[in-house]
Design a protein around this motif. Structure first.
Motif, short mmCIF file in Angstrom:
data_model
loop_
_atom_site.label_atom_id
_atom_site.label_comp_id
_atom_site.label_asym_id
_atom_site.label_seq_id
_atom_site.Cartn_x
_atom_site.Cartn_y
_atom_site.Cartn_z
N GLY A 195 0.81 -1.22 0.00
CA GLY A 195 0.00 0.00 0.00
C GLY A 195 0.84 1.26 0.00
O GLY A 195 0.47 2.27 -0.62
N ARG A 196 1.98 1.22 0.68
CA ARG A 196 2.88 2.37 0.66
C ARG A 196 3.35 2.67 -0.76
O ARG A 196 3.37 3.83 -1.19
N GLU A 197 3.74 1.60 -1.48
CA GLU A 197 4.21 1.77 -2.85
C GLU A 197 3.09 2.33 -3.74
O GLU A 197 3.30 3.27 -4.51
N VAL A 198 1.92 1.73 -3.63
CA VAL A 198 0.80 2.09 -4.51
C VAL A 198 0.36 3.54 -4.27
O VAL A 198 0.18 4.32 -5.22
N CYS A 199 0.18 3.90 -3.01
CA CYS A 199 -0.32 5.24 -2.72
C CYS A 199 0.71 6.32 -3.05
O CYS A 199 0.36 7.43 -3.47
N ALA A 200 1.99 5.98 -2.88
CA ALA A 200 3.03 6.94 -3.30
C ALA A 200 2.99 7.15 -4.80
O ALA A 200 3.11 8.29 -5.29
N ARG A 201 2.77 6.08 -5.54
CA ARG A 201 2.70 6.18 -7.01
C ARG A 201 1.47 6.96 -7.46
O ARG A 201 1.54 7.77 -8.39
N GLU A 202 0.35 6.74 -6.80
CA GLU A 202 -0.91 7.38 -7.20
C GLU A 202 -1.06 8.79 -6.63
O GLU A 202 -1.98 9.51 -7.03
N GLY A 203 -0.21 9.13 -5.68
CA GLY A 203 -0.37 10.43 -5.03
C GLY A 203 -1.52 10.45 -4.05
O GLY A 203 -2.10 11.51 -3.79
N TRP A 204 -1.87 9.29 -3.49
CA TRP A 204 -2.96 9.17 -2.53
C TRP A 204 -2.41 9.17 -1.11
O TRP A 204 -1.23 8.86 -0.88
N GLU A 205 -3.27 9.46 -0.17
CA GLU A 205 -2.88 9.47 1.24
C GLU A 205 -3.17 8.11 1.85
O GLU A 205 -4.30 7.61 1.76
N LEU A 206 -2.18 7.50 2.48
CA LEU A 206 -2.34 6.21 3.15
C LEU A 206 -2.24 6.43 4.66
O LEU A 206 -1.21 6.89 5.16
N ILE A 207 -3.30 6.09 5.34
CA ILE A 207 -3.31 6.17 6.81
C ILE A 207 -3.11 4.76 7.34
O ILE A 207 -3.93 3.87 7.09
N GLU A 208 -2.00 4.55 8.05
CA GLU A 208 -1.68 3.22 8.56
C GLU A 208 -2.19 3.05 9.98
O GLU A 208 -1.95 3.90 10.84
N GLY A 209 -2.87 1.93 10.21
CA GLY A 209 -3.22 1.53 11.56
C GLY A 209 -2.22 0.52 12.08
O GLY A 209 -1.14 0.33 11.53
#
Length: 485
Positions: free
Chosen positions: A50-64
């Motif tokens: 998810g870190r890789e994908v959201c960095a590529r898409e420019g999306w915000e990833l909130i990790e629990g």
């Protein structure tokens, strides 16, 4: 886009005497929000991918939080509820979100909860509402309940056993999630109940060919987004235990249902043919001794901590000792007390030591030997694919030409690095005795002259037809010959 991700996973053998609480998760993996390491564990790849994908898409990833405990017995009720509520509170604080992507195992059972994953997913759905994407990656050795299916948009399951593809399947999970959030697809999930329970190693036929067929269908069939098999987990005494097929299609529920049934009935037609031939400890040792060269790997398939057993059985080791066989390395025997004694004695010490066979009946007898403590390693780890598996403080002891690794954190034998990290060169031993049903195969087959699968003692409930289930349904094969009658 704002996405929330977290992981909560273990595999519960409800027959195992090894009850666990939060300390078991802390020994294997417990990471707070944003603290997950760069390498994933078996069920936490959705976070690292998810870190890789959201960095590529420019999306915000909130990790629990991310929590994983090695397979064992029932999880303490308070521990499950604490870990669950942590994630739910983190999700609530992150709202609003566009999607929730979870790493789960699927075979957790806690005191008072036959279906913790269903409980968690339904609570997640209640927080985010009916229109937010909810999906998860699952281990195939799990229980696919109606409650889970109702709460999630779709699941993606590891295809391989051994589970060498857990990162690849996390990438599949995220790929479908991204396409869904961009409005390119509308995933719908269809499930077929195969009315059976079996063990399905993909390292041999016929399951190898069946899984290859799934890969081909995903590429060739229009609107098919994902195909998965829930193998089921026969050591989990829960009401919905069993094998099922999942088809995820792009808006075509009828196609998914038809394909899932076609594949499920094909799987059922091959029931009972999947497992490799297993021999008892006498035949296993005969084969290892007769082999012209080594290393010969003897896999103690049912004393497998990856299936929730203790991993301290001594049946095969006793057979080797009784015959005076040397040039043997054993990895591992779980005995935290013996490890503690070895650490107190120190490297180079020669001490009398009793070890093994403390956890349950039918696992052999403790071994009593005067041993030399060859090496001590704190917080030892072995490789497992793209990840690392901890086996805790560990001691290499030696006696009568036999080397044994004692470990304090239960773990099955994933990789030859189990031996090398302790200072033992596995390729130089005639016999390697390990504890694993099939996860060892991908790595150990690269160095083994021969592999012998051994069924010794009765540490694991591996015969469903006679297993004393109290909750599992009895109208599936092999409990009945024809569940379709």
């Amino acid at each position: 886009m704002r996405l929330f991700t977290a992981a909560l996973a273990t595999e519960t053998n409800t027959f195992s005497p090894i009850a666990i609480d939060k300390r078991a998760f802390e020994a294997s993996l417990y990471a707070g929000p944003g603290e997950h390491p760069a390498t994933p564990t078996l069920c936490t790849a959705p976070i690292t991918v998810g870190r890789e994908v959201c960095a590529r898409e420019g999306w915000e990833l909130i990790e629990g939080s991310a929590s994983w405990a090695d397979p064992a017995g029932l999880v303490a009720r308070a521990t499950y509820e604490e870990l669950r509520d942590e994630i739910l509170e983190q999700l609530q604080a992150a709202m609003p979100v566009d999607g929730v992507v979870l790493g789960l195992h699927g075979a957790m059972v806690a005191q008072g909860y036959d279906d913790p994953e269903g409980d968690l997913l339904s609570r997640v759905r209640a927080i985010v509402g009916p229109d937010v994407l909810v999906c998860a990656e699952l281990d195939p050795h799990s229980h696919l309940t109606e409650k889970r299916v109702a709460a999630a948009n779709f699941f993606v399951v590891f295809k391989e056993f051994p589970h060498i593809d857990f990162v690849d399947r996390a990438r599949d999970l995220w790929a479908i999630a991204v396409r869904t959030l961009k409005g390119e697809v509308t995933p719908v999930m269809s499930v077929f109940d195969c009315r059976m329970i079996d063990v399905f190693p993909t390292s041999k036929q016929p399951m190898r060919g069946f899984v290859d067929k799934l890969y081909k269908l995903e590429k060739s069939e229009p609107d098919v987004l994902s195909l998965s098999v829930i193998h089921g987990f026969m050591a989990g005494d829960v009401p919905e235990m069993g094998t099922k097929v999942i088809a995820v299609t792009d808006g075509d529920k009828s196609k998914g249902a038809g394909l899932a049934e076609e594949l499920g009935r094909e799987l059922f037609s091959m029931r009972g043919t999947f497992m490799v031939r297993q021999v008892d400890e006498r035949v296993a040792v005969d084969a290892a001794v007769a082999a012209p060269k080594g290393p010969v790997v003897i896999a103690d398939v049912w004393d497998n901590p990856g299936g929730g057993t203790a991993g301290d059985a001594t049946v095969i080791l006793s057979e080797l000792i009784g015959r005076g066989i040397s040039d043997v390395a054993v990895g591992t025997i779980w005995d935290p007390i013996a490890v503690q004694i070895c650490f107190a004695a120190g490297e180079g010490a020669e001490i009398p030591l009793r070890f093994g066979a403390k956890s349950a009946p039918d696992t052999g007898n403790p071994i009593d030997k005067v041993v030399t403590v060859k090496r001590l390693v704190q917080n030892a780890e072995m490789r497992f694919g793209e990840s690392f598996a901890p086996f805790g403080d560990a001691a290499w002891i030696s006696f009568d030409g036999i080397d044994v690794i004692l470990n304090s954190t239960r773990a099955q034998s994933f990789d030859p690095s189990l031996f090398s990290v302790m200072g033992i060169e596995p390729t130089e031993r005639k016999i390697l005795l390990i504890k694993s049903t099939n996860h060892f195969y991908d790595s150990f087959s690269r160095i083994a002259a021969e592999i012998v699968y051994c069924a010794a003692g009765k540490p694991y409930p591996n015969t469903p037809a006679t297993t004393p289930y109290r909750k599992a349904r009895r109208n599936i094969w092999p409990m009945v010959d024809d569940p379709w009658a």
